[in-house]
Scaffold this active site. Structure first.
Site, PDB file in Angstrom:
ATOM      1  N   HIS A  44       0.847  -1.187   0.000  1.00  0.00           N
ATOM      2  CA  HIS A  44       0.000   0.000   0.000  1.00  0.00           C
ATOM      3  C   HIS A  44       0.887   1.243   0.000  1.00  0.00           C
ATOM      4  CE1 HIS A  44      -3.970  -1.697   1.898  1.00  0.00           C
ATOM      5  NE2 HIS A  44      -4.074  -1.581   0.593  1.00  0.00           N
TER       6      HIS A  44
ATOM      7  N   CYS B 252      -2.419   2.707   9.086  1.00  0.00           N
ATOM      8  CA  CYS B 252      -3.439   1.732   8.695  1.00  0.00           C
ATOM      9  C   CYS B 252      -4.643   1.773   9.634  1.00  0.00           C
ATOM     10  CB  CYS B 252      -2.855   0.325   8.679  1.00  0.00           C
ATOM     11  SG  CYS B 252      -1.690   0.005   7.361  1.00  0.00           S
TER      12      CYS B 252
END
Length: 269
Positions: free
Chosen positions: A169, A263
């Site tokens: 990511h 996150c």
């Protein structure tokens, strides 16, 4: 002389890891046979919430749902800018049910939510810089989703290709320090994307692979304070040299699922 940085109050959305587990493997960090201490994960998560609140940030909560062990990673569920919510369509089927619960929270809070047709994983791959959206691709979010985001948000979207599966990511390889600058690990990106970042952010703080593997780039900055993994000591030192104030928060138990501070943190703008 070191520049004096100014913090800006933020509003964050989080989800307690009440049902956290590593039951499947969808990134190189995840090993289903490895034990997970849920009580420790919850205590570490609470320390992150306390750190945000101690620095005058607003923290909202989504109720965790049994059977969705990765729901704690709130950043992946949406991307919010200018009051517009660009929702998620997860790459992994195991995570796709999370979207509905986050969409429900946003709708109850009065937001219109756009559900993308292409794979898109929220702030995991979409990063707001104050002027445009940096958009990661290569492992999860697709270029087609970048185009959907630009049409829905009405903000310029700049695509960046990720090339290292450990940094699957964008928010594991780059984070914004303020509206003018970023911190990133160059080798996580393709050569062309590195050149784009070099041109956009000539004064960026550059990180090493060791910094990135310590989850140092999965950080959150309010413009002055940088909430950062304690193991990323070298990066914290470089940030301090640029006038930022590192705030170490240990989420090592959540690292077992490949996630860290960012996150766990959805920013509502």
């Amino acid at each position: 002389m070191t520049e004096r940085r100014v913090p800006r109050p933020r509003r964050f959305l989080v989800c307690e890891p009440r049902h956290f587990a590593v039951q499947y493997a969808i990134n190189p960090w995840m090993h289903p046979g490895r034990p997970v201490d849920v009580d420790l994960a919850r205590e570490q998560w609470r320390s992150l919430v306390r750190a945000y609140e101690d620095h005058d940030h607003t923290v909202e909560r989504v109720e965790p749902v049994p059977g969705l062990p990765d729901m704690v990673f709130a950043a992946n569920a949406a991307f919010v800018v200018g009051g517009r919510v660009f929702g998620s369509l997860f790459h992994a089927r195991q995570r796709r049910p999370e979207s509905e619960h986050y969409d429900t929270w946003f709708k109850a809070a009065g937001y219109d939510v756009y559900r993308p047709e292409s794979v898109a994983e929220g702030e995991g791959d979409l990063v707001w810089t104050g002027r445009y959206v940096l958009a990661g691709t290569g492992f999860r979010t697709t270029p087609e989703a970048h185009r959907e985001a630009q049409e829905f948000l009405g903000r310029p979207v700049i695509g960046l290709r990720l090339v290292d599966p450990y940094f699957y990511h964008l928010d594991t390889a780059l984070f914004t320090l303020d509206d003018d600058n970023v911190c990133y690990y160059p080798e996580a990106f393709s050569p062309g994307s590195r050149e784009v970042l070099r041109r956009l952010f000539p004064k960026a703080v550059l990180a090493t692979r060791a910094d990135a593997l310590a989850f140092g780039l999965n950080s959150v900055s309010d413009g002055r304070h940088v909430f950062i993994a304690p193991r990323a000591e070298a990066l914290a030192g470089r940030l301090a040299g640029h006038g930022y104030v590192p705030v170490p928060v240990d989420l090592s138990e959540l690292h077992k699922a490949g996630g860290g501070i960012k996150c766990c943190t959805q920013e509502i703008r």
